[in-house]
Scaffold this active site. Structure first.
Site, PDB file in Angstrom:
ATOM      1  N   GLU A 100       0.849  -1.196   0.000  1.00  0.00           N
ATOM      2  CA  GLU A 100       0.000   0.000   0.000  1.00  0.00           C
ATOM      3  C   GLU A 100       0.884   1.245   0.000  1.00  0.00           C
ATOM      4  O   GLU A 100       2.018   1.215   0.480  1.00  0.00           O
ATOM      5  CB  GLU A 100      -0.896  -0.075   1.249  1.00  0.00           C
ATOM      6  CG  GLU A 100      -1.923   0.988   1.441  1.00  0.00           C
ATOM      7  CD  GLU A 100      -2.912   1.205   0.301  1.00  0.00           C
ATOM      8  OE1 GLU A 100      -2.453   1.564  -0.799  1.00  0.00           O
ATOM      9  OE2 GLU A 100      -4.123   1.075   0.528  1.00  0.00           O
ATOM     10  N   ASP A 101       0.386   2.324  -0.568  1.00  0.00           N
ATOM     11  CA  ASP A 101       1.168   3.564  -0.583  1.00  0.00           C
ATOM     12  C   ASP A 101       1.107   4.273   0.764  1.00  0.00           C
ATOM     13  O   ASP A 101       2.112   4.751   1.273  1.00  0.00           O
ATOM     14  CB  ASP A 101       0.687   4.503  -1.707  1.00  0.00           C
ATOM     15  CG  ASP A 101      -0.823   4.731  -1.686  1.00  0.00           C
ATOM     16  OD1 ASP A 101      -1.533   4.015  -0.949  1.00  0.00           O
ATOM     17  OD2 ASP A 101      -1.298   5.624  -2.402  1.00  0.00           O
ATOM     18  N   ASP A 104      -3.605   5.784   6.407  1.00  0.00           N
ATOM     19  CA  ASP A 104      -3.979   7.042   7.062  1.00  0.00           C
ATOM     20  C   ASP A 104      -4.862   6.678   8.271  1.00  0.00           C
ATOM     21  O   ASP A 104      -4.347   6.360   9.333  1.00  0.00           O
ATOM     22  CB  ASP A 104      -4.690   7.900   6.004  1.00  0.00           C
ATOM     23  CG  ASP A 104      -5.075   9.286   6.465  1.00  0.00           C
ATOM     24  OD1 ASP A 104      -4.701   9.674   7.572  1.00  0.00           O
ATOM     25  OD2 ASP A 104      -5.755   9.998   5.711  1.00  0.00           O
ATOM     26  N   PHE A 153      -1.431  16.365   4.385  1.00  0.00           N
ATOM     27  CA  PHE A 153      -1.688  15.774   3.078  1.00  0.00           C
ATOM     28  C   PHE A 153      -0.439  15.743   2.203  1.00  0.00           C
ATOM     29  O   PHE A 153       0.261  16.739   2.079  1.00  0.00           O
ATOM     30  CB  PHE A 153      -2.811  16.540   2.375  1.00  0.00           C
ATOM     31  CG  PHE A 153      -3.399  15.780   1.232  1.00  0.00           C
ATOM     32  CD1 PHE A 153      -4.283  14.735   1.471  1.00  0.00           C
ATOM     33  CD2 PHE A 153      -3.053  16.075  -0.073  1.00  0.00           C
ATOM     34  CE1 PHE A 153      -4.820  13.996   0.424  1.00  0.00           C
ATOM     35  CE2 PHE A 153      -3.585  15.343  -1.135  1.00  0.00           C
ATOM     36  CZ  PHE A 153      -4.467  14.310  -0.879  1.00  0.00           C
ATOM     37  N   ARG A 166       0.174  12.047  -9.344  1.00  0.00           N
ATOM     38  CA  ARG A 166       0.752  10.712  -9.091  1.00  0.00           C
ATOM     39  C   ARG A 166       2.112  10.545  -9.762  1.00  0.00           C
ATOM     40  O   ARG A 166       2.925   9.737  -9.368  1.00  0.00           O
ATOM     41  CB  ARG A 166      -0.171   9.617  -9.647  1.00  0.00           C
ATOM     42  CG  ARG A 166      -1.535   9.528  -8.993  1.00  0.00           C
ATOM     43  CD  ARG A 166      -2.232   8.239  -9.450  1.00  0.00           C
ATOM     44  NE  ARG A 166      -3.655   8.236  -9.148  1.00  0.00           N
ATOM     45  CZ  ARG A 166      -4.192   7.858  -7.996  1.00  0.00           C
ATOM     46  NH1 ARG A 166      -3.409   7.474  -7.002  1.00  0.00           N
ATOM     47  NH2 ARG A 166      -5.494   7.871  -7.806  1.00  0.00           N
TER      48      ARG A 166
HETATM   49  P1  IMP Z   1      -7.297   5.397   5.016  1.00  0.00           P
HETATM   50  O1  IMP Z   1      -7.745   6.646   5.732  1.00  0.00           O
HETATM   51  O2  IMP Z   1      -6.148   4.738   5.734  1.00  0.00           O
HETATM   52  O3  IMP Z   1      -8.451   4.463   4.784  1.00  0.00           O
HETATM   53  O4  IMP Z   1      -6.755   5.865   3.619  1.00  0.00           O
HETATM   54  C1  IMP Z   1      -7.609   5.931   2.531  1.00  0.00           C
HETATM   55  C2  IMP Z   1      -6.911   6.343   1.288  1.00  0.00           C
HETATM   56  O5  IMP Z   1      -6.846   7.747   1.292  1.00  0.00           O
HETATM   57  C3  IMP Z   1      -5.479   5.876   1.057  1.00  0.00           C
HETATM   58  O6  IMP Z   1      -5.366   4.607   0.500  1.00  0.00           O
HETATM   59  C4  IMP Z   1      -5.012   6.941   0.084  1.00  0.00           C
HETATM   60  O7  IMP Z   1      -5.397   6.587  -1.224  1.00  0.00           O
HETATM   61  C5  IMP Z   1      -5.772   8.152   0.536  1.00  0.00           C
HETATM   62  N1  IMP Z   1      -4.919   9.039   1.338  1.00  0.00           N
HETATM   63  C6  IMP Z   1      -4.822   9.133   2.673  1.00  0.00           C
HETATM   64  N2  IMP Z   1      -3.953  10.090   3.031  1.00  0.00           N
HETATM   65  C7  IMP Z   1      -3.504  10.633   1.871  1.00  0.00           C
HETATM   66  C8  IMP Z   1      -2.560  11.678   1.568  1.00  0.00           C
HETATM   67  O8  IMP Z   1      -1.950  12.332   2.425  1.00  0.00           O
HETATM   68  N3  IMP Z   1      -2.370  11.925   0.246  1.00  0.00           N
HETATM   69  C9  IMP Z   1      -2.994  11.249  -0.749  1.00  0.00           C
HETATM   70  N4  IMP Z   1      -3.864  10.272  -0.504  1.00  0.00           N
HETATM   71  C10 IMP Z   1      -4.104   9.966   0.798  1.00  0.00           C
END
Ligand code: IMP
Length: 179
Positions: A100-101, A104, A153, A166
């Site tokens: 995963e990248d 969050d 962010f 990206r």
């Molecule tokens: P989650 O909040 O861990 O479920 O993250 C959901 C998705 O939000 C991640 O897989 C990313 O695609 C996107 N995301 C969360 N934080 C960032 C950020 O700082 N930049 C870009 N995408 C983000």
């Protein structure tokens, strides 16, 4: 500086720092999965660059595949329905490493973890390039983490802001972030 839509971003992690960290994660994975039947599952779109660079350092005999997570309004009262799209490979009995990248809040990763677990893999672990510990409220913390970063962010190196940004080699942070 990087301008995407209405926002300005400044450089946060240079590509050379990212590459060094990616190689480090690969070393840990090579050690942890030596001799195991391993499948890497990269989550599109965000993880495409990380997965590509990471796999160049993986010396294991392994499989790699790609999935997407979709979320849509279901017909029933439970509301949102989530599914993992594109998993055509049988993962039963295999050791799964999700690539995963960024993790969050951890909500996405919890969903993926749950959806994969029903396929009876031998184990499921998570390798995430970025982790925001202050935002995290999930159940599945990444097992392999590149950088723990503040709750601000970021874009680039696969990560997007409204689908743009990206395609950069560095990772950028929103300007004016207090971190
Ligand atoms: P989650 O909040 O861990 O479920 O993250 C959901 C998705 O939000 C991640 O897989 C990313 O695609 C996107 N995301 C969360 N934080 C960032 C950020 O700082 N930049 C870009 N995408 C983000």
């Amino acid at each position: 500086m990087l301008q995407i839509h209405d926002k300005t971003f400044e450089i946060y992690l240079r590509n050379d720092e990212i590459q060094a960290k990616v190689a480090e994660i690969a070393r840990a994975l090579n050690e942890a999965y030596d001799g195991k039947d391993t499948i890497f599952i990269a989550v599109l779109n965000g993880a495409f660059m990380f997965a590509s660079d990471l796999m160049k350092h993986i010396s294991l005999s392994c499989e790699i595949t790609f999935v997407k997570v979709s979320s849509y309004q279901g017909m029933n009262s439970t509301g949102r329905v989530d599914e993992v799209i594109g998993l055509t490979t049988d993962i039963r009995g295999k050791h799964v490493v999700i690539i995963e990248d960024i993790v969050d809040t951890g909500i996405t990763m919890d969903k993926i973890h749950t959806l994969l677990a029903v396929e009876h893999p031998a184990s499921v672990k998570i390798a995430s390039l970025l982790f925001k510990p202050d935002a995290f409220k999930g159940k599945n913390k990444p097992d392999f983490i590149g950088f723990s970063i503040p709750d601000a962010f970021v874009v680039g190196y696969g990560l997007d802001y409204n689908e743009h940004g990206r395609n950069t080699q560095h990772i950028y942070q929103l300007t004016g972030s207090s971190h």
